[in-house]
Design an enzyme around this catalytic site. Structure first.
Site, mmCIF file in Angstrom:
data_model
loop_
_atom_site.group_PDB
_atom_site.id
_atom_site.type_symbol
_atom_site.label_atom_id
_atom_site.label_comp_id
_atom_site.label_asym_id
_atom_site.label_seq_id
_atom_site.Cartn_x
_atom_site.Cartn_y
_atom_site.Cartn_z
ATOM 1 N N HIS A 510 51.901 -9.510 36.929
ATOM 2 C CA HIS A 510 52.030 -10.395 38.094
ATOM 3 C C HIS A 510 50.657 -10.893 38.555
ATOM 4 C CE1 HIS A 510 53.747 -11.565 42.118
ATOM 5 N NE2 HIS A 510 52.495 -11.320 42.481
ATOM 6 N N GLU A 511 49.742 -9.968 38.764
ATOM 7 C CA GLU A 511 48.428 -10.368 39.275
ATOM 8 C C GLU A 511 47.688 -11.232 38.268
ATOM 9 O OE1 GLU A 511 47.687 -10.138 42.297
ATOM 10 O OE2 GLU A 511 49.368 -8.826 42.789
ATOM 11 N N HIS A 514 48.606 -14.792 38.759
ATOM 12 C CA HIS A 514 47.758 -15.450 39.766
ATOM 13 C C HIS A 514 46.417 -15.835 39.151
ATOM 14 C CE1 HIS A 514 50.222 -14.826 43.299
ATOM 15 N NE2 HIS A 514 50.185 -13.512 43.229
ATOM 16 N N HIS A 517 46.625 -18.934 37.164
ATOM 17 C CA HIS A 517 46.735 -20.074 38.078
ATOM 18 C C HIS A 517 45.329 -20.498 38.536
ATOM 19 C CE1 HIS A 517 49.382 -21.674 41.682
ATOM 20 N NE2 HIS A 517 48.908 -22.648 40.946
HETATM 21 ZN ZN LIG Z 1 51.433 -12.122 44.083
#
Ligand SMILES: [Zn+2]
Length: 748
Positions: A510-511, A514, A517
């Site tokens: 998940h991290e 980011h 992104h």
């Molecule tokens: Zn998050």
């Protein structure tokens, strides 16, 4: 709660800081005391100039705690002077001399803020905490003084008003719009009298929300549930019973038992309690918190908070509080968020009824002669789950070793999807010895940025997991991203293998979503770069990357038993995935109900809120809002009832009109997972398309347009419902509309 990120640039964060309003001036341009030259002071010390390290990475060997206060003070003074220079420019306002100049201001402040706020989160000290306390209000006031500067606003407005005749890139247009709207939102267009009203509302809101927070806390901590006998607590562990006895003694109830309430409606000890009446007693104490059942009652308080918020929104020309706060969200309007939640109701309500029927069978099999109630729910749900899935979390962990998870799992995924490669480096100074640094290389072999990985829990780190930047990608500054991921994985003792739980592996993916992104940012302006996106959008790209954790090709590359080297058994993974669909009628349902309550409160007009002038009317409003939704609210009550919903009522803004965001990004996430599955799965082609249409776009584009460019259609809620097991994949699920399809599932 899942990870949260702090990703806006310092300038944007400061500009977005607060909404208190100093008094304005009339006709500001005419009154402006225009000087011809403004001297910009020179900074001193480490933060006065860019780092000399690769990628402008911060040089932690050269920074000491004494540097921060002077650097903050100087950074603010410099930005103030830069703003004065913009105001004093004798030339007519233009996009370059006003909007871009403002975007460029505050460079030193940004530099110190990024390092400082990294450390207060990851490796704080009493010294840093003290500086934080001293500097935070000053930063807020500094941000306000810029956002509410009438002369500056007059220039911004002059540029904004002539936008139709300007030639701009879409990114320029977004920067202009955000700068203008950000100032309007702060009160730049209000009259002096209106600003005074806003100020008064803000201060009343501050008082009332603080009072709410205290009462909600008191209702939780000062009203524990007292049980007379040990028999009533049968089923709890000896340790739990002992602490209940100790707690009762502490409260002056010698020989009795006391259980403290926890924040949510459901209470963690309920499922283990054998005595049904005791379960009910504990549940009802929680459910009736602060609703007038005892001497604590927050009902009139929340009605007043809702009224003041609506009144403030009205001053800004908005029909309700939600419309005022949602201006920069993807959903934009409360109706969009409400319609989105309402779409899920048929499938969700059917699932709740199905789960209740299953629990009723289990109760009957257990010899019970009653129907399931909320205080029975988890007792039987947990029992069925344990029988059906029989998962041993410790055994699962043995297949996840940290460096393999990162390098052979996460990095492997990034290579397969985006062609990235990684090189560990030890020449870059870190803020803690447990931080690992990598150079990230793009598909063509060029350097993309620098990645810091800070995996372990420690006392100096706050809880949770997050991503942020030391340096943002920007063509204006010619900078490449320097990004860090922070997690809180318990560190294994020296010499033992560093195993990672399933949830933490998921969070690591998940991290890194980011981080991608941020790495793929392709912007001119920092304030629109990478993860600088709307609150109901920013969690979406990160959530999508969780899907690759269990993608067979990825899993087969990193999940091996730490001793035997055996790959993780497929059945084990399937069991985990199947278990994640269990009990969603409750788990997901209670969140939808809380999100709905939040939005209903935030969508009240001033008159509607004012009409809730007795505690009974407040209760009736809550009840009616939930009933209208059509879920099984007596079986599955909301995760928080209004009277103790701290997220939305315990601070002037908080998460009010924002609790739906978690559901919303999950909807985008599952829709995208479906797109990947239909478009080649783990492949460079699919990855490049996602990079081109979403990950590289930052906050420069309308989010629906962005999504549609990516997926070729609007996002559809059905994939989330399928993933949660609320509707069947390809069949026509029960409880959906009569044609077997979900009614009008696309959202606007
Ligand atoms: Zn998050």
């Amino acid at each position: 709660m899942k990870a949260h990120i702090l990703a806006t640039t310092a300038a944007a964060a400061l500009l977005a800081a607060c909404s208190t309003t100093p008094g304005g001036e009339m006709d500001p341009l005419a009154d402006a005391d225009v000087e011809n030259t403004v001297t910009i002071p020179e900074g001193t010390g480490y933060f006065a100039a860019d780092s000399t390290l690769p990628f402008l990475a911060p040089d932690f060997t050269k920074i000491s705690e004494d540097d921060y206060i002077p650097a903050f003070e100087q950074g603010m003074a410099i930005q103030k002077a830069e703003v004065e220079a913009i105001k004093a420019n004798p030339e007519a306002p233009t996009f370059e001399n006003t909007i871009v100049a403002l975007e460029k201001s505050g460079r030193m402040l940004g530099r110190v803020a990024r390092v400082f706020f990294n450390l207060t989160g990851t490796n704080t000290t009493p010294g840093l905490d003290a500086i934080n306390k001293e500097i935070s209000p000053k930063l807020t006031a500094h941000g306000d003084s810029i956002r509410l500067d009438p002369v500056l606003f007059a220039r911004v407005k002059a540029v904004y008003d002539s936008r139709a005749s300007m030639t701009m890139t879409p990114e320029d247009a977004t920067l202009l719009e955000n700068t203008y709207e950000g100032m309007v939102q702060a009160g730049a267009l209000l009259t002096d009298e209106q600003r005074e009203q806003v100020k008064s509302i803000n201060s009343q809101l501050s008082t009332l929300t603080t009072e709410f927070g205290q009462l909600a806390r008191n209702a939780m901590s000062e009203q524990p549930v007292i049980f007379d006998s040990r028999e009533q607590l049968a089923g709890l562990s000896d340790a739990d019973i002992r602490s209940a006895a100790d707690f009762a003694t502490e409260l002056g109830h010698e020989g009795k038992y006391a259980i403290a309430l926890q924040n949510t409606t459901q209470q963690p000890l309920i499922p283990a309690m054998d005595d049904r009446e005791a379960r009910q007693k504990l549940f009802e104490a929680s459910y009736h918190r602060a609703d007038g059942t005892t001497d604590i009652d927050t009902r009139l308080l929340i009605a007043r908070i809702a009224e003041l918020r609506a009144e403030k929104a009205e001053l800004f020309g908005k029909p309700d509080w939600a419309s005022y706060t949602m201006w920069d969200r993807m959903a934009e309007k409360p109706e969009t968020a409400l319609a989105f939640m309402e779409q899920m109701v048929p499938a969700l309500a059917a699932t709740q009824r199905r789960e209740a029927a299953m629990l009723n069978e289990a109760i009957a099999a257990d010899g019970g002669d009653y129907e399931v109630k909320p205080w029975d729910w988890y007792r039987y749900a947990n029992r069925i789950k344990a029988e059906q899935y029989d998962l041993d979390e410790d055994a699962v962990m043995e297949y996840f070793v940290l460096d393999r998870v990162l390098e052979d799992g996460v990095f492997f995924m990034a290579e397969k999807l985006y062609g990235l490669t990684f090189e560990r480096r030890t020449d870059i100074p870190v803020y803690h010895p447990d931080v690992w640094v990598y150079t990230v290389f793009d598909r063509d072999g060029s350097e993309l940025g620098l990645f810091y990985f800070d995996p372990f829990q420690r006392p100096s780190k706050r809880g949770g997991a997050w991503m942020s930047n030391f340096v943002d990608q920007s063509y204006l500054w010619d900078t490449k991203p320097v990004i860090y991921n922070v997690l809180n994985i318990p560190k294994a003792p020296e010499g033992e293998p560093q195993l990672v739980s399933f949830d933490w592996v998921n969070t690591t993916f998940h991290e890194f979503g980011h981080a991608l992104h941020g790495f793929f940012a392709d912007q001119r302006y920092e304030s629109l770069s990478g993860t600088a996106t709307a609150r109901d959008f920013v969690e979406y790209p990160s959530q999508v990357h969780e899907m690759w954790m269990t993608w067979p090709e990825v899993l087969q590359n990193y999940a091996f038993h730490y001793e035997t080297g055996e790959p993780i058994p497929t059945e084990m993974v399937e069991k985990i995935q199947a278990a994640s669909k269990f009990n969603q009628g409750y788990d997901f349902g209670e969140v939808v109900e809380a999100a709905l309550l939040d939005m209903k409160w935030a969508a009240l007009s001033k008159e509607e809120a004012a009409a809730l002038d007795t505690p009974e009317k407040v209760s009736a409003f809550e009840r009616q809002s939930l009933e209208e939704l059509g879920l099984e609210i007596d079986l599955v009550p909301p995760r928080y009832r209004s009277t103790y919903f701290n997220h939305i009522f315990s601070s002037p803004e908080g998460y009010s009109a924002g609790y739906y965001s978690y559901l919303w990004t999950q909807m985008l996430d599952h829709d995208s997972r479906n797109w990947f599955r239909e478009n080649g799965g783990l492949s460079i082609e699919a990855g490049q398309h996602y990079r081109d249409t979403v990950l590289s776009r930052g906050g420069t584009q309308d989010y629906f347009e962005m999504y549609q460019t990516f997926a070729g259609r609007k996002p559809d809620v059905r994939y989330m419902l399928e993933a949660l097991g609320l509707v069947a994949g390809d069949e026509t699920g029960e409880g959906t509309a009569s044609d077997g399809k979900l009614p009008e599932t696309a959202v606007e």
